[in-house]
Design an enzyme around this catalytic site. Structure first.
Site, PDB file in Angstrom:
ATOM      1  N   CYS A  16      -2.314   9.142   2.592  1.00  0.00           N
ATOM      2  CA  CYS A  16      -2.116   8.582   1.252  1.00  0.00           C
ATOM      3  C   CYS A  16      -3.381   8.666   0.417  1.00  0.00           C
ATOM      4  O   CYS A  16      -3.314   8.733  -0.810  1.00  0.00           O
ATOM      5  CB  CYS A  16      -1.627   7.138   1.346  1.00  0.00           C
ATOM      6  SG  CYS A  16      -2.764   6.031   2.225  1.00  0.00           S
TER       7      CYS A  16
ATOM      8  N   GLU B  33       0.891  -1.169   0.000  1.00  0.00           N
ATOM      9  CA  GLU B  33       0.000   0.000   0.000  1.00  0.00           C
ATOM     10  C   GLU B  33       0.921   1.208   0.000  1.00  0.00           C
ATOM     11  O   GLU B  33       1.506   1.565   1.021  1.00  0.00           O
ATOM     12  CB  GLU B  33      -0.899  -0.024   1.231  1.00  0.00           C
ATOM     13  CG  GLU B  33      -2.153   0.836   1.078  1.00  0.00           C
ATOM     14  CD  GLU B  33      -1.919   2.289   1.428  1.00  0.00           C
ATOM     15  OE1 GLU B  33      -1.707   3.097   0.492  1.00  0.00           O
ATOM     16  OE2 GLU B  33      -1.949   2.627   2.612  1.00  0.00           O
TER      17      GLU B  33
END
Length: 498
Positions: A277, A243
């Site tokens: 993010c 990720e």
């Protein structure tokens, strides 16, 4: 014991965890060596056998107890998060609450998602009983980030544990205290075996984990580091779930609720000091509502302030080196003809970065192309939503996106090349435990959360059991020509229609 056993005090290297708001030392932690990491994985290997033996019910009971500890001590956990990240208590609570929800969902749903299920054997193999189940991998290594030190790593840890694995957890060197707090809390409800262990240190400690014989690595962090981890894991064919970063867009259609869209943009861009993010970094707005939308964003942004006091909406930039990146992206945008309606280069200080809203920035500027990971946002005018989709997709990243549109929300969201999208609300997918979380392209691959997240930490086991002898024997050298002819006729009837 939950943490790796350190060397003697005379020989054990340590490092300090500092408050980004004051540089005060808030904790001291060991730098674990490769040998210590390997020892932790060896202990986890034994613990995993015991943990798997508890079954879905036994593991669910312990995970629910862990969830209860986190909930009852939520105030304490939030303070540890604030100490190491500088974020407001309310933001620390938000990420912790979401993490608690995910622990609960994983515990409740592991049996349903991973348990043995029947599959159709088909006509040719009708004498067989077919089943599939998902078994634990064994030991999972989790390398966590500093920006959401509770929510993000627990998205891997909780699901790996629910699937029956033991976990060795390496938190960021910026937030080791949060990692220790979580692991210690788990040890209270699982004292028998080191099912969840902590290792601390710098990048070398994380690198050692990738080579320590784990069965999978779950990593959250930058794309560049993710590539290094993949390269290390390739040496032993250790699978990974990555990720990584994002350059996430918001699309605002002509019929959008502009008040809601502006509020979501400001919160998504500036909350947690922009260190998200899945946060908002780019906005594409239909020309018919562009000016009104920008005015609303500017007004709301001017009311947002970074600081360490109780009235500040967000805290300091956690990683000092990121301040240079943020300032460079702003100055590059301005040098290319962009305009700062709020903030600007002077908004970036030595600890805090105040909100910056940029317009008129060309699409090839770094503020549009590269992940800023700070409290900045670019807003661009588009002639149509088709143009908005094209520009939003013109990136090497593909993590998340948000669409504000009353009539075309689902259509536009589906056209975006991202792993996740929300419609008419900011980042809502992250709070829904049943939805998978992850991206495409340079944002990584694999999924945490939801059924996909449980299966990410399990191996698929298919079993075929013969129930009775088939009237047509296909898997034998004694097969006759008439058998082949019969099979050819049968398959033609079943699948040969035009």
């Amino acid at each position: 014991m939950t943490a790796v056993q350190p060397k003697s005090a005379a020989t054990q290297e340590t490092f300090d965890s500092l408050s980004p708001a004051t540089d005060e030392v808030v904790g001291t932690h060991p730098v674990h060596t490769a040998a210590e990491v390997e020892a932790a994985v060896a202990r986890a290997r034994e613990a995993a056998v015991w943990w798997e033996s508890l079954g879905f019910g036994g593991r669910a009971q312990r995970l629910q107890q862990w969830k209860g500890v986190l909930t009852r001590r939520l105030k304490q956990l939030c303070q540890v998060v604030r100490d190491e990240t500088g974020k407001p208590i309310a933001d620390a609570q938000l990420e912790s609450v979401l993490a608690i929800e995910h622990i609960s969902w994983a515990a409740k749903n592991a049996r349903k998602v991973l348990g043995r299920k029947r599959r159709s054997a088909g006509l040719l193999m009708s004498n067989q009983a077919a089943t599939v189940e998902y078994l634990p991998l064994g030991v999972v290594g989790v390398i966590g980030p500093w920006n959401y030190p509770v929510f993000t790593p627990l998205g891997s840890i909780a699901y790996a544990l629910a699937a029956g694995n033991a976990v060795v957890f390496k938190p960021s060197e910026f937030t080791p205290g949060v990692g220790k707090w979580l692991v210690d809390a788990f040890a209270e409800v699982v004292p028998e075996q080191p099912v969840l262990q902590l290792i601390t240190g710098y990048g070398a400690t994380g690198a050692a984990l990738t080579r320590a014989g784990v069965d999978k690595i779950a990593f959250t962090g930058s794309t560049a580091t993710g590539k290094k981890i993949m390269a290390a894991c390739a040496e032993t064919l250790t699978p990974v779930v990555i990720e990584a970063g994002g350059k996430d867009p918001v699309l605002v259609d002509a019929d959008a609720d502009l008040e809601a869209a502006a509020d979501a943009t400001v919160w998504g861009a500036f909350s947690n000091s922009g260190q998200t993010c899945i946060g908002v970094e780019r906005v594409y707005v239909h020309e018919r509502v562009h000016d009104e939308f920008v005015a609303k964003v500017v007004e709301k942004s001017q009311a947002v302030r970074a600081g360490s006091d109780q009235d500040a909406q967000y805290g300091p930039v956690t990683m000092p080196s990121q301040l240079k990146v943020i300032k460079h992206h702003i100055t590059d945008a301005l040098s290319r003809g962009g305009k700062a309606l709020v903030g600007g280069a002077e908004a970036v200080g030595d600890r805090y970065a105040q909100p910056t809203v940029l317009v008129g920035v060309p699409e090839d500027a770094e503020a549009v192309r590269e992940e800023t990971f700070g409290p900045t946002v670019t807003i661009a005018k588009v002639a149509s939503m088709d143009e908005a989709v094209e520009k939003a997709n013109n990136t090497r990243y593909g993590l998340a996106a948000t669409v504000f549109s009353k009539s075309r929300g689902m259509e536009l969201a589906r056209r975006l090349r991202t792993g996740m999208a929300s419609i008419n609300a900011p980042l809502s997918f992250a709070g829904i435990a049943s939805l998978p979380f992850g991206g495409v392209g340079d944002s990584g691959f694999g999924r945490i959360h939801g059924p996909e997240g449980l299966r990410e930490f399990a191996r698929t086991k298919a079993i075929a059991r013969q129930r009775f002898t088939a009237p047509i024997a296909l898997t034998t050298f004694d097969r006759k020509e008439k058998t082949d002819a019969l099979v050819a006729k049968l398959i033609t009837v079943l699948h040969g229609k035009r």
